[in-house]
Enzyme design. Structure first.
Site, short mmCIF file in Angstrom:
data_model
loop_
_atom_site.label_atom_id
_atom_site.label_comp_id
_atom_site.label_asym_id
_atom_site.label_seq_id
_atom_site.Cartn_x
_atom_site.Cartn_y
_atom_site.Cartn_z
N HIS A 20 -6.76 1.20 3.68
CA HIS A 20 -7.86 0.26 3.48
C HIS A 20 -8.81 0.36 4.68
O HIS A 20 -8.50 1.07 5.66
CB HIS A 20 -7.35 -1.18 3.29
N ARG A 71 -4.72 6.17 -1.21
CA ARG A 71 -3.38 5.69 -1.52
C ARG A 71 -2.62 6.71 -2.34
O ARG A 71 -3.20 7.42 -3.16
CB ARG A 71 -3.44 4.35 -2.26
N VAL A 121 -4.68 -12.48 7.02
CA VAL A 121 -5.50 -13.70 6.88
C VAL A 121 -4.62 -14.90 6.53
O VAL A 121 -3.54 -14.75 5.95
CB VAL A 121 -6.60 -13.54 5.79
N TRP A 132 0.84 -1.20 0.00
CA TRP A 132 0.00 0.00 0.00
C TRP A 132 0.87 1.25 0.00
O TRP A 132 1.73 1.41 0.86
CB TRP A 132 -0.90 -0.01 1.25
N ALA A 153 -12.64 -12.79 7.03
CA ALA A 153 -12.68 -11.35 6.72
C ALA A 153 -12.64 -11.20 5.22
O ALA A 153 -12.21 -12.10 4.50
CB ALA A 153 -11.50 -10.64 7.36
N GLN A 202 -14.16 1.26 0.08
CA GLN A 202 -14.14 -0.18 0.28
C GLN A 202 -15.29 -0.58 1.20
O GLN A 202 -15.82 0.24 1.94
CB GLN A 202 -12.82 -0.61 0.97
N1 DAH Z 1 -7.47 -4.68 2.79
C1 DAH Z 1 -7.19 -5.36 1.57
C2 DAH Z 1 -6.80 -4.35 0.50
O1 DAH Z 1 -7.12 -3.20 0.62
C3 DAH Z 1 -8.39 -6.15 1.09
C4 DAH Z 1 -8.65 -7.32 1.97
C5 DAH Z 1 -8.12 -8.55 1.65
C6 DAH Z 1 -9.42 -7.18 3.10
C7 DAH Z 1 -8.35 -9.64 2.44
C8 DAH Z 1 -9.66 -8.30 3.90
C9 DAH Z 1 -9.11 -9.52 3.55
O2 DAH Z 1 -10.40 -8.22 5.00
O3 DAH Z 1 -9.36 -10.62 4.35
O4 DAH Z 1 -6.18 -4.72 -0.46
#
Ligand code: DAH
Length: 351
Positions: free
Chosen positions: A182, A208, A265, A161, A319, A222
């Site tokens: 995010h 970003r 995760v 990021w 998640a 998001q």
């Molecule tokens: N936060 C990640 C992004 O912005 C997206 C994401 C991926 C959120 C996997 C999640 C997850 O909760 O389990 O690229």
């Protein structure tokens, strides 16, 4: 006119007074009328004044007739005055009348921005499955944006990021702040303050440090999702996200899960749907692949659970996170993300 007052004279005066009163055109003319008949030198007053020259019998008869004529005329005058007043008032009303039948100016109808609309549709799907909705801060501590999500300082995953740092540190002067990259930091914030079971979606803005092009904006939206409880498995993740895909992209959708890496995760996946345009044979929308990636997801990493004080032996969870602009673009056939934020009503009015 006979100088000697007589009954006939009273009758004549009275008749002519009544006629003239009826003909009086306005309130001003009533004064002239009053002076002519009831004023000091008025015709009726003169009769009354000259009664003295009559023999007693006649005097009584003529006097009584003249007196009742006087009060009758005074009464008639009042009646006429009121009449003329009313006429004048309604004439004024007519003259000052406002035409309220002009058609009003139309008020332009506003509508929801397509991104707001998409966020509402997505959250509604999850709400119907029992998820709550929460929002969180857009200016975030790097602790929540990174550390609590299993992304320690100096870890290369931070490079996933491109961060907009805030030129400010919080009260104790030690914790740097940023525009959240995010919505995932809300996972840690929510778990920190609640005990399982947790079922929540978090819509919101993310930022970003990025050059913009047709598929990248420096700010976007998001929807994050989190479910933690005893006995949650990858099947629950699949079931919930499959249902979401069908509700947003059509009943007949199929989904595909592939391994992907996100530090918070394990295992992590990317979820794709079969192309709703070509059904999988390959077209412009899916870039010939037949599949469209729509979100990242996974089972919440044990370190993240432990980090917020949950027992990772007892609790498991899944998640997910998705880009709202991307989902809206796919559904509406929009090919440039920058159109959402160019304030061009010609674009926005289409939806
Ligand atoms: N936060 C990640 C992004 O912005 C997206 C994401 C991926 C959120 C996997 C999640 C997850 O909760 O389990 O690229």
């Amino acid at each position: 006119m006979n100088d000697r007052p007589s009954l006939q004279q009273v009758e004549e005066v009275r008749a002519s007074a009544a006629r003239e009163l009826d003909a009086a055109p306005d309130i001003q003319s009533l004064d002239e009328w009053r002076i002519a008949y009831l004023g000091r030198g008025g015709r009726l007053t003169r009769i009354l004044r000259e009664l003295g020259g009559l023999p007693p019998d006649e005097r009584r008869a003529v006097g009584s007739a003249a007196n009742s004529a006087k009060s009758a005329l005074e009464e008639d005058l009042e009646v006429r005055r009121r009449e003329l007043h009313r006429a004048q008032a309604s004439a004024n009303l007519l003259a000052e009348r406002i035409d309220v039948t002009l058609p009003g100016r139309p008020t332009p109808h506003g509508r929801l921005h397509p991104i707001t609309e998409t966020i509402r549709e997505i959250t509604e799907v999850f709400v119907s499955m029992g998820f709550g909705v929460e929002e969180g801060p857009e200016v975030e501590l790097d602790r929540y944006n990174f550390d609590m999500l299993n992304i320690p300082k100096e870890h290369p995953a931070r490079d996933m990021w491109d961060t907009l740092w805030i030129d400010h540190v919080d009260e104790d002067g030690s914790r740097p702040m940023l525009l959240r990259t995010h919505t995932s930091p809300m996972q840690a914030r929510i778990m920190e303050t609640t005990e399982p079971p947790v079922r929540v979606v978090v819509p919101g803005k993310a930022f970003r440090y990025e050059a913009t092009d047709a598929t990248h904006e420096w700010h976007f939206h998001q929807v994050e999702g989190l479910a933690v409880d005893e006995g949650i498995t990858f099947s629950d993740l699949k079931g919930a996200l499959f249902e979401f895909a069908r509700r947003i992209f059509g009943e007949e959708r199929r989904v595909r899960f592939r391994c992907d890496f996100f530090p918070f995760v394990e295992p992590g996946v990317d979820m794709a749907i079969d192309c709703f345009k070509c059904g999988g044979s390959g077209c412009r929308i899916c870039g010939g692949a037949g599949w469209i990636e729509i979100l990242g997801a996974g089972m919440v990493h044990p370190s993240v659970l432990e980090g917020v004080g949950y027992d990772s032996q007892k609790y498991t969870g899944f998640a997910f996170g998705m880009g709202v602009e991307r989902i809206c673009m796919l559904r509406r056939g929009i090919d440039d993300i920058r159109l959402f934020y160019s304030n061009d009503l010609r674009f926005l009015r289409q939806f």
